[in-house]
Enzyme design. Structure first.
Site, PDB file in Angstrom:
ATOM      1  N   LYS A   1     -17.368  -4.169  82.422  1.00 58.51           N
ATOM      2  CA  LYS A   1     -17.530  -3.431  83.504  1.00 58.51           C
ATOM      3  C   LYS A   1     -18.082  -3.985  84.919  1.00 58.51           C
ATOM      4  CE  LYS A   1     -15.185  -0.682  83.267  1.00 58.51           C
ATOM      5  NZ  LYS A   1     -13.921  -0.695  83.254  1.00 58.51           N
ATOM      6  N   SER A   2     -18.198  -5.349  84.707  1.00 62.19           N
ATOM      7  CA  SER A   2     -19.127  -5.787  85.760  1.00 62.19           C
ATOM      8  C   SER A   2     -17.975  -6.718  86.954  1.00 62.19           C
ATOM      9  CB  SER A   2     -19.962  -7.069  85.082  1.00 62.19           C
ATOM     10  OG  SER A   2     -20.590  -6.679  84.125  1.00 62.19           O
TER      11      SER A   2
ATOM     12  N   THR B   1     -14.605  -7.950  86.007  1.00 57.24           N
ATOM     13  CA  THR B   1     -13.861  -9.010  85.376  1.00 57.24           C
ATOM     14  C   THR B   1     -12.428  -8.852  85.851  1.00 57.24           C
ATOM     15  OG1 THR B   1     -14.879  -7.688  83.280  1.00 57.24           O
ATOM     16  CG2 THR B   1     -13.064  -9.624  82.895  1.00 57.24           C
TER      17      THR B   1
ATOM     18  N   THR C   1     -13.874 -13.719  78.316  1.00 61.34           N
ATOM     19  CA  THR C   1     -14.472 -13.356  77.042  1.00 61.34           C
ATOM     20  C   THR C   1     -15.596 -12.453  77.760  1.00 61.34           C
ATOM     21  OG1 THR C   1     -15.724 -13.993  75.252  1.00 61.34           O
ATOM     22  CG2 THR C   1     -16.323 -15.141  77.353  1.00 61.34           C
ATOM     23  N   HIS C   2     -15.844 -11.517  76.907  1.00 60.41           N
ATOM     24  CA  HIS C   2     -17.015 -10.653  77.205  1.00 60.41           C
ATOM     25  C   HIS C   2     -18.288 -10.915  76.101  1.00 60.41           C
ATOM     26  CE1 HIS C   2     -15.135  -7.797  79.773  1.00 60.41           C
ATOM     27  NE2 HIS C   2     -14.584  -7.146  78.716  1.00 60.41           N
TER      28      HIS C   2
ATOM     29  N   SER D   1     -20.329   2.793  85.103  1.00 59.72           N
ATOM     30  CA  SER D   1     -18.813   2.355  84.901  1.00 59.72           C
ATOM     31  C   SER D   1     -18.294   2.440  83.515  1.00 59.72           C
ATOM     32  CB  SER D   1     -18.952   1.010  85.599  1.00 59.72           C
ATOM     33  OG  SER D   1     -17.439   0.442  85.449  1.00 59.72           O
TER      34      SER D   1
HETATM   35  P1  A3P Z   1     -16.210   1.153  88.784  1.00 60.89           P
HETATM   36  O1  A3P Z   1     -16.032   2.040  87.401  1.00 60.89           O
HETATM   37  O2  A3P Z   1     -17.839   1.268  89.261  1.00 60.89           O
HETATM   38  O3  A3P Z   1     -15.416   1.618  89.899  1.00 60.89           O
HETATM   39  P2  A3P Z   1     -13.975  -4.580  84.688  1.00 60.89           P
HETATM   40  O4  A3P Z   1     -12.840  -5.178  85.329  1.00 60.89           O
HETATM   41  O5  A3P Z   1     -14.934  -5.678  84.372  1.00 60.89           O
HETATM   42  O6  A3P Z   1     -13.487  -3.750  83.715  1.00 60.89           O
HETATM   43  O7  A3P Z   1     -14.844  -3.874  85.640  1.00 60.89           O
HETATM   44  C1  A3P Z   1     -14.528  -2.709  86.344  1.00 60.89           C
HETATM   45  C2  A3P Z   1     -15.205  -2.151  87.526  1.00 60.89           C
HETATM   46  O8  A3P Z   1     -14.923  -3.084  88.562  1.00 60.89           O
HETATM   47  C3  A3P Z   1     -14.879  -0.900  87.868  1.00 60.89           C
HETATM   48  O9  A3P Z   1     -16.025  -0.269  88.533  1.00 60.89           O
HETATM   49  C4  A3P Z   1     -13.886  -1.354  89.200  1.00 60.89           C
HETATM   50  O10 A3P Z   1     -13.607  -0.045  89.971  1.00 60.89           O
HETATM   51  C5  A3P Z   1     -14.477  -2.472  89.646  1.00 60.89           C
HETATM   52  N1  A3P Z   1     -13.620  -3.197  90.532  1.00 60.89           N
HETATM   53  C6  A3P Z   1     -12.474  -3.733  90.223  1.00 60.89           C
HETATM   54  N2  A3P Z   1     -11.662  -4.208  91.051  1.00 60.89           N
HETATM   55  C7  A3P Z   1     -12.243  -4.306  92.340  1.00 60.89           C
HETATM   56  C8  A3P Z   1     -12.220  -4.660  93.620  1.00 60.89           C
HETATM   57  N3  A3P Z   1     -11.345  -5.299  94.241  1.00 60.89           N
HETATM   58  N4  A3P Z   1     -13.528  -4.429  94.507  1.00 60.89           N
HETATM   59  C9  A3P Z   1     -14.640  -3.711  93.981  1.00 60.89           C
HETATM   60  N5  A3P Z   1     -14.816  -3.173  92.601  1.00 60.89           N
HETATM   61  C10 A3P Z   1     -13.648  -3.495  91.730  1.00 60.89           C
END
Ligand code: A3P
Length: 289
Positions: A42-43, A45, A101-102, A132
């Site tokens: 959730k950072s 990826t 990878t995570h 998130s």
């Molecule tokens: P939120 O749940 O806060 O909206 P991952 O891809 O590591 O799973 O991370 C998902 C998080 O990145 C989600 O956060 C998602 O909305 C956000 N995210 C994905 N694409 C994005 C973008 N283009 N701009 C901003 N945030 C983005």
């Protein structure tokens, strides 16, 4: 159900199917020209991988989509039989490979270090990451149910979430950033000045892009565009895995949403624990834009 179970490797909770495949994962053979996208869940990826793809294909959206359909960068630790594992998918890929990878540094297959691969790490502030992850575990049908927000708050702090504690993950990758070829980026910087951060990635990948291409990549990787795009919004993933009626995968994409979730006392407690756990590291996060 059984699929939602977590098992531990050296104290780090992982999906049970990953742990069952652990010896294959540890024997993964990296190649010197591999680029590994590394994140705590959730950072950002999905965001960084879209950026990397667009750079790789010179901002050609069509080309990018074809590649994504064929093989979206395999997760090294992905295992869900009878589907091919991440290791198997990666082994079948042509070089140069872009992988994901995570895993925290201590669990990464050793050949990544031995081959001096490139690592692209994206970090996100702990509070937004927790929020998130909470919503993600609500909608993800193959990860454990997060329970209430109050319960999840404790679970996240204790690190008993898939891929383990945020604190150690971020500290671990930050600590070795000068020892290996690591580009260390922050989600919050990407929100603040996407073009600037994309330029860093372009440089890191050894590419040179026209200004117009760069501007196009900035546009195509905005939250709004990626939320509409079926290849990045995960709408093609079955509801039995990601139930987007509970919470969309592209949820908010903002910095500071934690303020809508943390109570004042949770925030005080978290700040206290954060200071203890992050003592001695120089990493600094922005919690609000
Ligand atoms: P939120 O749940 O806060 O909206 P991952 O891809 O590591 O799973 O991370 C998902 C998080 O990145 C989600 O956060 C998602 O909305 C956000 N995210 C994905 N694409 C994005 C973008 N283009 N701009 C901003 N945030 C983005």
């Amino acid at each position: 159900g059984e699929q939602k179970q977590l098992k531990e490797v050296a104290g780090i909770p992982l999906q049970a199917t990953t742990v069952d495949n652990w010896s294959q994962i540890q024997k993964f053979e990296a190649k010197p020209d591999d680029l590994l996208i590394c994140t705590y869940p959730k950072s950002g990826t999905t965001w960084i991988q879209e950026i990397v793809d667009m750079i790789e294909h010179n901002g050609d959206v069509e080309k990018c989509q074809q590649v994504i359909i064929q093989h979206r960068h395999p997760f090294i630790e992905w295992a869900r039989p009878p589907q091919p594992s991440g290791v198997e998918k990666a082994s079948a890929m042509p070089s140069p490979r872009i992988l994901r990878t995570h895993l925290p540094t201590q669990l990464l297959p050793p050949s990544f270090w031995e081959n001096n691969c490139k690592f692209l790490y994206v970090a996100r502030n702990a509070k937004d990451c927790m929020v998130s992850y909470y919503h993600f575990q609500r909608m993800n049908q193959i990860l454990p149910d997060p329970g209430t927000w109050e319960e999840y708050f404790e679970t996240f702090i204790s690190g008993k979430v898939p891929w383990g504690p945020w604190f150690d993950h971020v500290k671990g990758w930050w600590k070795i950033r000068d020892r290996y070829e690591i580009l260390f980026l922050f989600f919050e910087d990407m929100k603040r000045n996407l073009k600037h951060e994309i330029q860093k990635v372009v440089h890191f990948m050894g590419k040179n892009l026209d200004e117009t291409v760069l501007d196009k990549i900035v546009q195509e990787t905005s939250f709004e565009k990626m939320k509409e795009n079926p290849l990045t919004n995960r709408s093609t993933v079955p509801k039995s895995i990601l139930d987007q009626s509970i919470s969309p995968f592209m949820r908010k994409g903002t910095v500071g949403d934690w303020k809508n979730h943390f109570t004042v006392s949770q925030n005080e407690r978290f700040d206290q624990i954060y200071r203890e756990k992050m003592e001695g590291t120089s990493i600094k996060f922005c919690m609000d834009l």
